[in-house]
Design a protein around this motif. Structure first.
Motif, PDB file in Angstrom:
ATOM      1  N   SER A  23       0.842  -1.210   0.000  1.00  0.00           N
ATOM      2  CA  SER A  23       0.000   0.000   0.000  1.00  0.00           C
ATOM      3  C   SER A  23       0.869   1.249   0.000  1.00  0.00           C
ATOM      4  O   SER A  23       0.559   2.226  -0.668  1.00  0.00           O
ATOM      5  N   LEU A  24       1.972   1.167   0.767  1.00  0.00           N
ATOM      6  CA  LEU A  24       2.855   2.341   0.835  1.00  0.00           C
ATOM      7  C   LEU A  24       3.414   2.684  -0.539  1.00  0.00           C
ATOM      8  O   LEU A  24       3.452   3.846  -0.932  1.00  0.00           O
ATOM      9  N   VAL A  25       3.845   1.636  -1.264  1.00  0.00           N
ATOM     10  CA  VAL A  25       4.401   1.866  -2.600  1.00  0.00           C
ATOM     11  C   VAL A  25       3.333   2.467  -3.508  1.00  0.00           C
ATOM     12  O   VAL A  25       3.540   3.480  -4.176  1.00  0.00           O
ATOM     13  N   VAL A  26       2.139   1.841  -3.501  1.00  0.00           N
ATOM     14  CA  VAL A  26       1.062   2.327  -4.367  1.00  0.00           C
ATOM     15  C   VAL A  26       0.702   3.752  -3.987  1.00  0.00           C
ATOM     16  O   VAL A  26       0.596   4.644  -4.830  1.00  0.00           O
ATOM     17  N   PHE A  27       0.573   3.967  -2.662  1.00  0.00           N
ATOM     18  CA  PHE A  27       0.163   5.275  -2.164  1.00  0.00           C
ATOM     19  C   PHE A  27       1.178   6.354  -2.551  1.00  0.00           C
ATOM     20  O   PHE A  27       0.839   7.415  -3.024  1.00  0.00           O
ATOM     21  N   SER A  28       2.486   5.996  -2.372  1.00  0.00           N
ATOM     22  CA  SER A  28       3.495   7.014  -2.644  1.00  0.00           C
ATOM     23  C   SER A  28       3.606   7.300  -4.137  1.00  0.00           C
ATOM     24  O   SER A  28       4.124   8.321  -4.531  1.00  0.00           O
ATOM     25  N   ASN A  29       3.111   6.376  -4.981  1.00  0.00           N
ATOM     26  CA  ASN A  29       3.152   6.634  -6.413  1.00  0.00           C
ATOM     27  C   ASN A  29       1.916   7.374  -6.909  1.00  0.00           C
ATOM     28  O   ASN A  29       1.855   7.771  -8.060  1.00  0.00           O
ATOM     29  N   GLN A  30       0.913   7.535  -6.021  1.00  0.00           N
ATOM     30  CA  GLN A  30      -0.332   8.157  -6.484  1.00  0.00           C
ATOM     31  C   GLN A  30      -0.101   9.612  -6.863  1.00  0.00           C
ATOM     32  O   GLN A  30       0.614  10.350  -6.182  1.00  0.00           O
ATOM     33  N   LEU A  31      -0.712  10.002  -7.971  1.00  0.00           N
ATOM     34  CA  LEU A  31      -0.600  11.383  -8.417  1.00  0.00           C
ATOM     35  C   LEU A  31      -1.901  12.119  -8.138  1.00  0.00           C
ATOM     36  O   LEU A  31      -2.973  11.526  -8.135  1.00  0.00           O
ATOM     37  N   SER A  32      -1.786  13.415  -7.887  1.00  0.00           N
ATOM     38  CA  SER A  32      -2.974  14.237  -7.647  1.00  0.00           C
ATOM     39  C   SER A  32      -2.982  15.397  -8.626  1.00  0.00           C
ATOM     40  O   SER A  32      -1.939  15.873  -9.053  1.00  0.00           O
ATOM     41  N   LEU A  33      -4.186  15.851  -8.941  1.00  0.00           N
ATOM     42  CA  LEU A  33      -4.329  17.071  -9.739  1.00  0.00           C
ATOM     43  C   LEU A  33      -4.685  18.195  -8.772  1.00  0.00           C
ATOM     44  O   LEU A  33      -5.671  18.106  -8.040  1.00  0.00           O
ATOM     45  N   ILE A  34      -3.856  19.244  -8.749  1.00  0.00           N
ATOM     46  CA  ILE A  34      -4.112  20.349  -7.823  1.00  0.00           C
ATOM     47  C   ILE A  34      -4.267  21.660  -8.585  1.00  0.00           C
ATOM     48  O   ILE A  34      -3.870  21.773  -9.747  1.00  0.00           O
ATOM     49  N   GLU A  35      -4.824  22.630  -7.889  1.00  0.00           N
ATOM     50  CA  GLU A  35      -4.977  23.948  -8.499  1.00  0.00           C
ATOM     51  C   GLU A  35      -4.333  24.994  -7.592  1.00  0.00           C
ATOM     52  O   GLU A  35      -4.518  24.985  -6.379  1.00  0.00           O
ATOM     53  N   ILE A  36      -3.547  25.877  -8.217  1.00  0.00           N
ATOM     54  CA  ILE A  36      -2.945  26.994  -7.480  1.00  0.00           C
ATOM     55  C   ILE A  36      -3.689  28.259  -7.917  1.00  0.00           C
ATOM     56  O   ILE A  36      -3.741  28.564  -9.113  1.00  0.00           O
ATOM     57  N   PRO A  37      -4.292  28.972  -6.980  1.00  0.00           N
ATOM     58  CA  PRO A  37      -5.155  30.098  -7.348  1.00  0.00           C
ATOM     59  C   PRO A  37      -4.418  31.225  -8.076  1.00  0.00           C
ATOM     60  O   PRO A  37      -4.875  31.685  -9.095  1.00  0.00           O
ATOM     61  N   THR A  38      -3.285  31.661  -7.547  1.00  0.00           N
ATOM     62  CA  THR A  38      -2.587  32.730  -8.259  1.00  0.00           C
ATOM     63  C   THR A  38      -1.147  32.303  -8.489  1.00  0.00           C
ATOM     64  O   THR A  38      -0.443  31.908  -7.579  1.00  0.00           O
ATOM     65  N   ILE A  39      -0.743  32.387  -9.732  1.00  0.00           N
ATOM     66  CA  ILE A  39       0.625  31.970 -10.053  1.00  0.00           C
ATOM     67  C   ILE A  39       1.187  32.985 -11.038  1.00  0.00           C
ATOM     68  O   ILE A  39       0.584  33.258 -12.071  1.00  0.00           O
ATOM     69  N   ASP A  40       2.308  33.610 -10.682  1.00  0.00           N
ATOM     70  CA  ASP A  40       2.900  34.552 -11.635  1.00  0.00           C
ATOM     71  C   ASP A  40       3.912  33.802 -12.499  1.00  0.00           C
ATOM     72  O   ASP A  40       4.197  32.632 -12.268  1.00  0.00           O
ATOM     73  N   SER A  41       4.470  34.493 -13.498  1.00  0.00           N
ATOM     74  CA  SER A  41       5.310  33.774 -14.455  1.00  0.00           C
ATOM     75  C   SER A  41       6.575  33.230 -13.790  1.00  0.00           C
ATOM     76  O   SER A  41       7.091  32.184 -14.173  1.00  0.00           O
ATOM     77  N   GLU A  42       7.044  33.937 -12.741  1.00  0.00           N
ATOM     78  CA  GLU A  42       8.243  33.464 -12.048  1.00  0.00           C
ATOM     79  C   GLU A  42       7.974  32.122 -11.356  1.00  0.00           C
ATOM     80  O   GLU A  42       8.721  31.163 -11.491  1.00  0.00           O
TER      81      GLU A  42
END
Ligand code: 0X9
Ligand code: ZN
Length: 386
Positions: free
Chosen positions: A15-34
């Motif tokens: 489970s640890l291996v599977v869990f640590s390989n899991q990917l998530s889709l996240i959203e960052i509200p404000t992101i500048d070009s830097e």
């Protein structure tokens, strides 16, 4: 230790291996070009950039870092959930998307019905042993035929971008059906060699369709626990300098060396042989037409004005946004930078559609407008050659 304890320990470890390989889709509200550059430099995969938000893929266990630093929120804790409507679908019978075998069948039919101008070729074998198929479309061979300008259309570099396989398949069908009846298509088929590779990374696409929808890379084992290289970080121009990861488990892993993957080698070798004048590599998503360079914002392509002009013309047919690749985010090792710099190809990347896998009912229209846009590239070959 009794048997039960051993099984529990094994289960927890698994489970640890599977869990640590899991990917998530996240959203960052404000992101500048830097910030965008930093995130891309670190090799995270950016899936969507909007005015007030940026979405990216991260390993699940890095979420707290992103939350703390950038106020990130989950869109999907498990990125594979994005494709939930496709989870229980029998692709063979219940969807317009082509499986590898169905693609082979369409190709074989085209060759059978139009053998005077369509032929099927393998340009290499994938790691898992699948042929990487290409169609060559050209007619009226004569002693000069070897010198016909060649144009390349390819899809399926990234496994989960199924729509990128559909457009080149339908483009081949369209050209086949309109040869002789459409004056321009007839001319292109007579005067040019059109190469179409709908599925550059068949192992990845098959894995995405059958096992894990969110798969992006190839399927070669690259460490004890990780599989796959990002084929669009594996080409040899300024390889690995920006927007690519050195970690085998990353979704943007650049590979141990340039062209470590069978599929990128296959495209490279065909390109050396055919010296493509122009190309489109289909991806999804974003409704964009990207042109070189991809690896940096600091250097302008020598043919910037001409590339821009061609892209703007092609954009008239699909209403996509034509921009410099690195303007989206810098990433080295993509097919366009290599084709453009090493072969001189006017190389474009299309980010098709508004999602990786649009719904079945949207596919026909996406193909239709993008076929028109692809034909516009053929229309401009003469101009590019001058
Ligand atoms: O990151 C990629 O390989 C492409 N985008 S995708 O979402 N289909 O993975 C974009 C390649 C173009 N290059 C840059 N934007 N630098
Ligand atoms: Zn892609």
């Amino acid at each position: 230790m009794n048997k039960k304890t051993v099984s529990i320990i094994l289960f927890v470890l698994f489970s640890l291996v599977v869990f640590s390989n899991q990917l998530s889709l996240i959203e960052i509200p404000t992101i500048d070009s830097e910030l965008l550059s930093i995130v891309s430099e670190e090799g995270y995969e950016i899936t969507e950039i909007k005015e007030n938000s940026t979405q990216l893929i991260i390993p699940f266990d890095e979420f707290s870092k992103f939350k703390e630093k950038y106020n990130a929120v989950f869109v999907f804790e498990n990125a594979d959930d994005i494709f939930s409507e496709y989870f229980n679908l029998n692709l063979e019978t219940e969807s317009v998307y082509h499986t590898y075998e169905q693609m082979e069948k369409v190709m074989d039919e085209l060759v059978k019905n139009h053998s005077e101008f369509i032929s099927k070729h393998t340009i290499g074998k994938s790691y898992e042993g699948r042929e990487i198929w290409a169609l060559k479309i050209t007619a009226e061979y004569d002693e000069f035929s070897e010198h016909k300008p060649a144009v390349l259309f390819m899809g399926g570099h990234h496994a989960r971008e199924w729509i990128s396989v559909e457009v080149p398949i339908e483009l081949a069908v369209y050209i086949a059906e309109n040869y002789k009846s459409d004056k321009s298509i007839t001319d292109y088929v007579n005067n040019y060699e059109i190469w179409i590779i709908p599925m550059v990374n068949p192992d990845g696409v098959v894995y995405s369709q059958n096992n894990y929808k969110y798969w992006r890379k190839t399927r070669r084992p690259v460490s004890n626990t990780a599989f796959g290289v990002d084929p669009n970080r594996n080409y040899g121009y300024h390889w690995g300098e920006t927007g690519a990861s050195s970690y085998p488990s990353s979704d943007t892993y650049k590979g141990e060396k340039p062209f470590s993957e069978n599929c990128t080698q296959a495209v490279r070798d065909l390109a050396y042989e055919k010296k493509f004048v122009a190309s489109i590599s289909y991806h999804s998503y974003g409704e964009l037409i990207l042109y070189p360079y991809s690896y940096t914002n600091n250097v302008m392509a020598p043919d910037f004005e001409e590339l821009k002009k061609v892209a703007e013309e092609m954009a008239k047919y699909n209403n996509y946004n034509p921009i410099v690749s690195a303007g989206l985010y810098p990433a080295a090792g993509d097919s366009d930078d290599w084709l453009y710099s090493e072969i001189g190809t006017f190389a474009f990347t299309y980010e098709l559609a508004k999602s990786f896998i649009p719904n079945d009912y949207q596919v026909a229209e996406i193909c239709e407008v993008n076929i028109k846009s692809a034909v516009s590239l053929l229309d401009q070959i003469d101009m590019i050659l001058k």
